[in-house]
Write an enzyme that holds these catalytic residues in place. Structure first.
Site: not given
Length: 799
Positions: A267, A269, A291, A302, A503, A534, A623, A652
């Protein structure tokens, strides 16, 4: 000399008296010269002090927005280079700075000022001088008569003062013009996509960002509205809201997503790619609002949020300090109340200083809240003293916990007060992750900059930080954290990073203040893209029911991020785990899994957005393992499920250029009429609001409240908190409370094991199932991969 003394002695003259006289004369000359030298030194020091004082005063006037012109009525000796360099050319109404003088020589008077003397003389010569031909130049002024010369001398002073006044008015007008909204002059940075795509860290290091003050100027910020933190980031002062209060807001875009895999679906990116496409490629004013990521998951699961989540401008540290100050104040207050009499407490809370006893302003506010309208400490009755000094906190009802921005499962439950000095004040408490602090939620939801609207977190039933006397200290700790941080994307588009509530624990959205500032800056036709954490069942639901209620803002469109990987998981694919290789189902084409995932989770998340009456655009984050048939299938089913549009995104690999189709779809959808509505009436009972979310958003049949949760709900109702919105603390890995239940589960009962209140933030938050407010480290945390090069100071392992 020796020879002179011998010659004098031969003549039988008295040598000693003569030598004494000579020594006295020499001493007097030496003393006189010393006094002159010392006086000269003192004069130099005094002159330097005067010049330093002048410079300091000039610098203060430079930064004072109420001062539009500065006239230095000083002796020539004081107008040194240092003084002239300190004066801002745009406020130099006398035109004496080097820059204004240079502009005069070049004939460029658009920004500077003509010195009044020069302007006055030129005006008089034009009016009274006689112009005659000259052999070398076309015209030359002839000598003036005595009468005209006298008239010129008398008038120069008047015209000089008039021009100074005119320059001040001009400077003031220019200042007022600068304070009006200005069209952007954004310079995008060139991005050259490479194949194969390099690592994120390589891409980041290959780009040279603009200086943050240059970015600020391009988007219409004034220099005094910026507080730089190094070269590439800065705090933005909230005075901007007042300056642009009449400016219409831009269009408001929310980025949400399907229920994610543990790896995340991108989200953030997509948010950045969309803003780059809008700004750099469609040439529309566009701002991203994100955020600040927590340090906890960075070193835990992560590890891919980037360097900007490590300290940044210190906001999370300020929140941690403020939260723990409240926790320390609570325990200290309970100790002192348990071990001292009313009289002893009162004498210590209101001590005599130099024979005088007085209440502090915060204590006066406390008295007012108690209904005691007295200012003399000696005038309180014993009953009023007791009410003032005793909070009578019940340790079993205190929900305020300490926080730390590290995943640490062993701090979930702790015992405090075990030292002998605490006199038996032992109780159980625990730690939350810093971003789950109520102060973080308050920071994110505060709609204005006035401190009086911010600092009301509660420690238990009807006890606020005002009662603790710590409200002013919290405001001091948070005075810089309340200002959003300005940064930029790889293509030079502006980004606000502010607040970072989880979240699945808190409400999961960036700050109201950042969004409001950005909406003013982009202008009527611009776009602000903000992200909710999320899946849509968590971050988006809380965005609408909590953030939109608080801020009064209404989004124009929702961008719902999906990935083929997540849809395959929801379509029946095997579990995905961080740090483990992807199973073959996620690498090879599998249209069946994709279809089932679309018809379950994707459809449900689109339906959730439609509950609030907002158009939805599905952004498929592509992807390299995705096939063209899979991509086309997702977009086709998304439109059939009610999305206004569904487009593949290649940001990306291609940057903003890869999200142009998404930007065009968002622009089109944002122009359509929406029918925004809240999911529930705020006046509904707490239990019914929880049930509404469980049934309409999660798909549950009903809810099941523990006895502890029900008791707390009854307490909150009695205290008048029943009309607050609901912030569910639930797993982000499923629409239900069961992380392993993928797709769109139905027919389950949602268990509510506890209910807490964040009165300062303005919501009630139920804890669903086994949801914890303190994450833990996995078997192999990401800190194994993070390191620092001691020579280059480059960080590895964060991308």
């Amino acid at each position: 000399s020796k020879e002179a003394i011998v010659a004098l002695q031969r003549k039988n003259l008295a040598v000693q008296p003569l030598l004494a006289i000579i020594q006295v004369v020499m001493a007097f000359i030496f003393y006189s010269n010393s006094v002159k030298t010392l006086h000269g030194f003192r004069v130099i020091l005094f002159q330097r002090w005067v010049k330093m004082t002048i410079v300091e005063e000039v610098l203060k006037l430079n930064e004072d927005p109420r001062v539009h012109g500065i006239y230095l009525h000083l002796p020539p000796a004081s107008l040194t280079s240092r003084v002239l360099d300190a004066l801002k050319p745009e406020k130099d109404v006398d035109g004496i700075t080097y820059l204004n003088t240079g502009r005069l020589v070049q004939g460029d008077l658009n920004k500077g000022f003509v010195p009044p003397v020069a302007s006055a003389v030129m005006d008089l010569l034009r009016k009274h001088g006689e112009v005659t031909p000259h052999q070398r130049t076309e015209y030359r002024y002839a000598p003036l008569s005595a009468r005209t010369t006298c008239f010129v001398l008398y008038c120069v002073v008047f015209i000089y003062l008039f021009i100074v006044y005119k320059n001040v008015v001009h400077s003031s007008s220019r200042r007022l013009q600068e304070q009006q909204y200005r069209p952007w002059r954004l310079r995008s940075l060139n991005l050259q996509p490479l194949t194969p795509v390099p690592s994120d860290i390589e891409i980041s290091r290959a780009q040279t960002p603009k200086a943050v003050d240059q970015l600020a100027e391009e988007i219409g910020l004034l220099p005094e509205e910026l507080e730089a933190y190094g070269r590439s980031k800065a705090k933005v002062r909230l005075s901007l809201l007042d300056r642009l209060r009449a400016q219409p807001d831009g269009r408001y875009v929310l980025v949400a997503g399907v229920t994610p895999t543990p790896l995340g679906e991108g989200k953030s990116t997509v948010t950045i790619g969309l803003v780059q496409a809008l700004s750099a490629h469609l040439k529309l004013n566009s701002f991203a609002c994100l955020r600040q990521p927590s340090q906890g998951p960075t070193f835990g699961v992560k590890g891919k949020d980037g360097v900007f989540n490590l300290h940044l401008t210190g906001d999370i540290h300020a929140i941690t300090a403020a939260n723990n100050l409240v926790a320390a104040a609570i325990d200290a207050r309970m100790l002192h109340e348990a071990t001292q009499s009313d009289k002893g407490l009162y004498s210590r809370l209101v001590p005599s200083v130099n024979g005088v006893r007085r209440f502090s302003p915060i204590q006066v506010a406390r008295l007012r809240r108690l209904g005691i309208d007295k200012s003399d400490p000696a005038s309180l009755t014993p009953q009023e003293v007791s009410s003032f000094v005793r909070l009578d906190l019940d340790p079993s009802k205190i929900t305020w916990q300490r926080v730390v921005d590290t995943n640490d499962r062993f701090l979930r439950k702790i015992t405090v007060g075990q030292a002998s000095t605490e006199k038996g004040q032992i109780r159980e408490t625990g730690f939350d992750i810093a971003v789950a602090s109520e102060i973080m939620a308050i920071l994110a939801l505060t709609p204005m900059c006035a401190h009086s609207t911010i600092w009301y977190p509660t420690t238990g039933p009807d006890v606020s930080v005002y009662c603790q006397g710590v409200s002013g200290a919290l405001a001091v700790l948070m005075k810089d954290a309340i200002k959003p941080t300005l940064m930029q994307t790889l293509e030079g588009s502006p980004v606000f990073v502010h607040a970072g509530p989880f979240a699945n624990i808190a409400h999961g959205n960036s700050s109201v203040l950042a969004d409001k500032l950005a909406l003013k800056l982009v202008g009527r036709d611009g776009f602000v893209v903000t992200e909710a954490g999320f899946g849509a069942d968590i971050g988006m639901e809380k965005f609408f029911n909590i953030k939109c209620r608080t801020s009064g803002l209404r989004p124009n469109v929702v961008v719902l991020v999906a990935t083929v990987r997540a849809l395959k998981m929801h379509g029946g694919g095997p579990n995905v785990s961080a740090g483990m290789p992807l199973p073959r189902e996620y690498i090879d084409e599998n249209l069946t899994l994709v279809k089932h995932g679309c018809l379950s989770n994707l459809r449900k998340q689109i339906e959730i957005a439609h509950l609030f009456g907002v158009p939805v655009v599905v952004a498929l984050n592509v992807f390299k393992t995705d096939t063209q048939p899979e991509i086309e299938l997702v977009c086709k089913i998304a439109k059939e499920c009610g999305a206004s549009d569904a487009v593949p995104c290649h940001h990306w690999a291609q940057g903003g250029r890869g999200a142009v189709e998404l930007a065009q779809a968002v622009k089109a959808a944002s122009g359509r009429a929406s029918n925004f509505q809240f999911l529930y009436d705020i006046e509904m009972p707490i239990v019914e609001k929880i049930r509404t979310i469980a049934q309409k958003v999660y798909g549950a049949n009903d809810i099941e409240l523990s006895s502890e949760a029900m008791d707390k709900i009854n307490d909150y109702d009695q205290q008048g908190y029943g009309s607050l919105p609901i912030c569910m603390a639930k797993t982000h890995l499923s629409l239900s409370h069961m992380p392993d239940k993928k797709g769109a589960p139905t027919g389950f009962i949602l268990p509510i094991r506890d209910v807490r209140a964040s009165i300062g933030a303005g919501f009630i938050y139920p804890l669903v199932g086994t949801m914890s407010t303190m994450p833990g480290l996995p078997t192999r945390p990401c800190f194994y991969d993070i390191d620092l090069d001691p020579l280059t100071e480059e960080i590895t392992g964060l991308f």
